[in-house]
Scaffold this motif. Structure first.
Motif, PDB file in Angstrom:
ATOM      1  N   UNK A 145       0.815  -1.218   0.000  1.00 41.43           N
ATOM      2  CA  UNK A 145       0.000   0.000   0.000  1.00 41.43           C
ATOM      3  C   UNK A 145       0.847   1.267   0.000  1.00 41.43           C
ATOM      4  N   UNK A 146       2.112   1.163   0.411  1.00 36.05           N
ATOM      5  CA  UNK A 146       2.977   2.350   0.489  1.00 36.05           C
ATOM      6  C   UNK A 146       3.740   2.617  -0.796  1.00 36.05           C
ATOM      7  N   UNK A 147       3.641   1.709  -1.764  1.00 38.25           N
ATOM      8  CA  UNK A 147       4.343   1.923  -3.046  1.00 38.25           C
ATOM      9  C   UNK A 147       3.838   3.179  -3.722  1.00 38.25           C
ATOM     10  N   UNK A 148       2.550   3.479  -3.576  1.00 42.76           N
ATOM     11  CA  UNK A 148       1.965   4.677  -4.211  1.00 42.76           C
ATOM     12  C   UNK A 148       2.703   5.941  -3.774  1.00 42.76           C
ATOM     13  N   UNK A 149       2.821   6.173  -2.474  1.00 35.10           N
ATOM     14  CA  UNK A 149       3.492   7.384  -1.993  1.00 35.10           C
ATOM     15  C   UNK A 149       5.006   7.279  -2.115  1.00 35.10           C
ATOM     16  N   UNK A 150       5.539   6.052  -2.063  1.00 31.93           N
ATOM     17  CA  UNK A 150       6.976   5.866  -2.210  1.00 31.93           C
ATOM     18  C   UNK A 150       7.446   6.309  -3.586  1.00 31.93           C
ATOM     19  N   UNK A 231      10.689  20.902  -3.391  1.00 32.06           N
ATOM     20  CA  UNK A 231      10.523  19.706  -4.217  1.00 32.06           C
ATOM     21  C   UNK A 231       9.062  19.497  -4.609  1.00 32.06           C
ATOM     22  N   UNK A 232       8.830  19.049  -5.837  1.00 32.42           N
ATOM     23  CA  UNK A 232       7.449  18.820  -6.302  1.00 32.42           C
ATOM     24  C   UNK A 232       6.907  17.464  -5.816  1.00 32.42           C
ATOM     25  N   UNK A 233       6.709  17.336  -4.521  1.00 32.01           N
ATOM     26  CA  UNK A 233       6.191  16.089  -3.946  1.00 32.01           C
ATOM     27  C   UNK A 233       4.981  16.396  -3.067  1.00 32.01           C
ATOM     28  N   UNK A 234       4.126  15.404  -2.892  1.00 30.72           N
ATOM     29  CA  UNK A 234       2.950  15.569  -2.035  1.00 30.72           C
ATOM     30  C   UNK A 234       3.366  15.666  -0.573  1.00 30.72           C
ATOM     31  N   UNK A 235       2.751  16.585   0.148  1.00 28.99           N
ATOM     32  CA  UNK A 235       2.998  16.742   1.579  1.00 28.99           C
ATOM     33  C   UNK A 235       1.671  16.640   2.330  1.00 28.99           C
ATOM     34  N   UNK A 236       1.763  16.619   3.653  1.00 27.94           N
ATOM     35  CA  UNK A 236       0.540  16.597   4.454  1.00 27.94           C
ATOM     36  C   UNK A 236      -0.298  17.839   4.189  1.00 27.94           C
ATOM     37  N   UNK A 237       0.379  18.974   3.993  1.00 28.69           N
ATOM     38  CA  UNK A 237      -0.342  20.208   3.714  1.00 28.69           C
ATOM     39  C   UNK A 237      -1.053  20.181   2.372  1.00 28.69           C
ATOM     40  N   UNK A 238      -0.367  19.715   1.320  1.00 28.59           N
ATOM     41  CA  UNK A 238      -0.981  19.699  -0.012  1.00 28.59           C
ATOM     42  C   UNK A 238      -2.055  18.630  -0.152  1.00 28.59           C
ATOM     43  N   UNK A 239      -1.929  17.574   0.608  1.00 28.82           N
ATOM     44  CA  UNK A 239      -2.863  16.458   0.489  1.00 28.82           C
ATOM     45  C   UNK A 239      -4.055  16.600   1.430  1.00 28.82           C
ATOM     46  N   UNK A 351       1.044  23.145  19.572  1.00 30.74           N
ATOM     47  CA  UNK A 351       2.103  24.129  19.346  1.00 30.74           C
ATOM     48  C   UNK A 351       2.695  24.054  17.940  1.00 30.74           C
ATOM     49  N   UNK A 352       2.981  22.834  17.494  1.00 33.46           N
ATOM     50  CA  UNK A 352       3.760  22.687  16.265  1.00 33.46           C
ATOM     51  C   UNK A 352       2.958  22.122  15.096  1.00 33.46           C
ATOM     52  N   UNK A 353       1.630  22.154  15.162  1.00 29.34           N
ATOM     53  CA  UNK A 353       0.819  21.602  14.080  1.00 29.34           C
ATOM     54  C   UNK A 353       1.097  22.233  12.719  1.00 29.34           C
ATOM     55  N   UNK A 354       1.294  23.563  12.635  1.00 31.57           N
ATOM     56  CA  UNK A 354       1.551  24.163  11.307  1.00 31.57           C
ATOM     57  C   UNK A 354       2.774  23.605  10.603  1.00 31.57           C
ATOM     58  N   UNK A 355       3.792  23.171  11.375  1.00 34.62           N
ATOM     59  CA  UNK A 355       5.009  22.640  10.766  1.00 34.62           C
ATOM     60  C   UNK A 355       4.759  21.306  10.067  1.00 34.62           C
ATOM     61  N   UNK A 356       3.730  20.575  10.520  1.00 36.75           N
ATOM     62  CA  UNK A 356       3.462  19.249   9.945  1.00 36.75           C
ATOM     63  C   UNK A 356       3.007  19.329   8.502  1.00 36.75           C
ATOM     64  N   UNK A 357       2.549  20.506   8.083  1.00 44.03           N
ATOM     65  CA  UNK A 357       2.083  20.638   6.706  1.00 44.03           C
ATOM     66  C   UNK A 357       3.170  20.435   5.682  1.00 44.03           C
ATOM     67  N   UNK A 358       4.449  20.574   6.079  1.00 42.76           N
ATOM     68  CA  UNK A 358       5.569  20.425   5.145  1.00 42.76           C
ATOM     69  C   UNK A 358       6.116  18.993   5.108  1.00 42.76           C
ATOM     70  N   UNK A 359       5.563  18.101   5.911  1.00 40.29           N
ATOM     71  CA  UNK A 359       6.065  16.719   5.944  1.00 40.29           C
ATOM     72  C   UNK A 359       5.694  16.006   4.652  1.00 40.29           C
ATOM     73  N   UNK A 360       6.682  15.479   3.903  1.00 40.58           N
ATOM     74  CA  UNK A 360       6.380  14.781   2.646  1.00 40.58           C
ATOM     75  C   UNK A 360       5.826  13.385   2.883  1.00 40.58           C
TER      76      UNK A 360
END
Length: 557
Positions: A145-150, A231-239, A351-360
């Motif tokens: 199931x992780x091959x898609x995001x990998x 980088x042009x990759x999906x992140x938590x923020x974009x998804x 406190x740090x929720x906004x930073x999670x948006x950049x996690x790929x």
């Protein structure tokens, strides 16, 4: 009416006796460390399950706190687990999010009732072959199931079934994102490399650095690289639009009863899987700290957590081996460390929720790949030839059915196969042998008048043929049956003995039963068999043969 405190007694109450500042410091340090470890895993498990990342975080916070506060283990850490990914994703795809909430809550009720009725120890009777089979199968499905995001594939909706996943991956392979793939491979290399380096650091003055999990190192690296290089990759923020920096609110699901009625088997699977994972984890923890957990209290705590959490945006939760081991190695000694771990995650969300948006997502996929690989017990496949054929068939069948069909079907078939194998093995251990004059010289000269048989093992529905064979071989006026070495008789065995009495009566054969003791005597009394054996019982085989010789010599003796 008084409440029995021993029926529901969290381990926390016992741990608070003699609690001091030193242990509090150890628990706070361990809780902070486990919170850091749980952060990427909680988000990764939720995303892989088809949910938003905050679902994993809310589960780790709420369920993690409740399981530690109410559980039956000193050091177990609860939260979302990789084992649930496959079944949760399937429920969301087929029945929707509202019915996942319902299924999770119902599984919580089942878990609580299992603990309340003291069924915790029964989980240990699930065969190892079944556990290994579906654990390895789940690991394969997680990696698949992780091959898609990998690879960064552009797939809008991922199917839940094995062949659907393969078909979707094959059709969208052309959309692979090289940046996502390189980022994932770099993250995976960092996790593996840091694991090996931390083992060396543990033997140096920089031992404190070895406590930092490789998943956090990889997550921070991937996030910084993605942000700095754009980088042009999906992140938590974009998804998913990021993670809300607020506490979850109560939500009542608008589920449909038409679809809810199909949730019985998924609910049972969630409850059974949660119980197995939790108690297996607790047993491993016991071996590491030299303690003994309360399995029934642990199940009740799991039940409360799984009933409450889904109504606050969470997902199914259970005991987690990786986080529990981290807790122990970090110095955690009481459930307070697990409660601190939950509070740590709560602080991160606030406190740090906004930073999670950049996690790929590619980095989270790499971390899950590593978790899934370590979750499987792959060496068991290499050692299969050491076991008997039934064990091999059960393990491979459960593995195959888990991967190709469905976890629920795999567990059902695995348990049925294990039961049939057990019945066959026990029935093969039961046997019947003729008593010869070499064993009892008093039978000499009476070969044509007396038959004597000795039964061994369990006389149950799978072994009643032994009694039927005796019926077919009756050829003398007197028959002696020794049950001294029979350790168990069920209702089918009692019924077979009743048929033997009727057969002897019809053939005018004198029947003598010897050595009816303990459980066989109890079932004979309760089934009414004892009344039909009145006047036919002997305390042991020598006494029975002596009486048979007297009967064979003449009706008046």
């Amino acid at each position: 009416m008084t409440f029995n405190s021993h029926l529901f007694r969290p381990k926390l109450l016992d741990c608070l006796q003699g609690y001091n500042r030193q242990r509090l410091g150890q628990d706070i340090g361990a809780g902070l460390t486990v919170g850091v470890v749980a952060l990427p895993l909680a988000m990764a498990f939720a995303i892989a399950s088809g949910l938003k990342p905050e679902a994993g975080l809310f589960t780790a916070i709420i369920a993690g706190f409740l399981i530690s506060a109410l559980g039956g283990s000193r050091v177990q850490i609860g939260g979302p687990a990789g084992a649930f990914i496959v079944i949760v994703y399937g429920i969301v795809e087929r029945y929707g999010l509202a019915n996942l909430i319902l299924a999770t809550a119902m599984s919580g009720v089942l878990l609580f009732l299992m603990g309340l009725f003291r069924l915790g120890s029964l989980i240990r009777f699930i065969p190892v072959a079944v556990v290994i089979g579906f654990t390895n199968g789940i690991a394969v499905l997680i990696m698949l199931s992780q091959i898609k995001d990998l690879l960064g594939l552009q797939i809008v909706s991922m199917p839940a079934d094995f062949f659907g996943i393969l078909n979707a991956l094959g059709h969208h392979l052309h959309s692979a994102n090289l940046a996502a793939l390189l980022l994932a491979l770099a993250s995976l290399s960092l996790v593996v490399g840091w694991l090996r380096m931390s083992r060396r650091l543990a033997e140096t003055p920089y031992r404190a650095l070895s406590m930092i999990p490789g998943s956090i190192i990889a997550l921070v690296f991937a996030t910084l690289v993605t942000w700095l290089l754009n980088l042009p990759v999906d992140t938590i923020g974009s998804k998913f639009g990021g993670i809300p920096a607020a506490l979850p609110s109560f939500q009542w699901p608008a589920f449909s009863w038409d679809s809810a009625r199909f949730l019985l088997m998924p609910t049972l699977t969630l409850a059974l899987l949660g119980a197995i994972e939790s108690l297996l984890c607790a047993r491993i923890a016991d071996g590491m700290i030299g303690d003994r957990h309360n399995p029934n209290q642990e199940l009740m705590a799991q039940g409360v957590a799984n009933f409450v959490t889904p109504f606050f945006g969470g997902m199914p939760a259970t005991g987690t081996i990786a986080r529990t081991v981290t807790n122990i190695k970090s110095g955690g000694t009481t459930p307070i460390s697990g409660m601190v771990h939950a509070l740590t995650l709560l602080a991160v969300v606030l406190v740090a929720a906004p930073l999670a948006g950049h996690v790929p997502l590619a980095a989270l996929a790499a971390i899950l790949m590593f978790v899934a690989w370590n979750m499987g017990e792959w060496r068991e496949f290499l050692h299969l030839r050491q076991y008997r054929m039934p064990y091999r068939i059960t393990l491979l069948a459960v593995f195959f059915l888990t991967v190709v069909f469905d976890l629920t079907v795999a567990v059902e078939v695995g348990l049925v196969a294990a039961c049939l194998t057990f019945i066959y093995r026990i029935s093969s251990l039961s046997r019947c042998e003729a008593v010869s004059r070499l064993d009892h010289p008093s039978l000499a000269g009476h070969d044509h008048a007396i038959q004597a048989w000795r039964l061994y093992g369990a006389l149950f529905f799978g072994a009643v043929k032994l009694v039927e064979d005796i019926e077919d071989k009756i050829s003398t006026p007197v028959l002696v049956v020794d049950l001294k070495n029979v350790i168990y008789i069920d209702s089918s065995g009692a019924d077979a003995l009743m048929n033997l009495i009727d057969t002897c009566r019809k053939k005018e054969v004198q029947l003598i039963v010897c050595g009816l003791l303990h459980q066989p005597l109890d079932i004979a009394r309760r089934s009414g068999l004892l009344e039909h054996l009145e006047g036919r019982l002997a305390p042991d085989l020598p006494a029975g043969i002596q009486r048979a010789v007297s009967l064979a010599a003449g009706p008046d003796q």
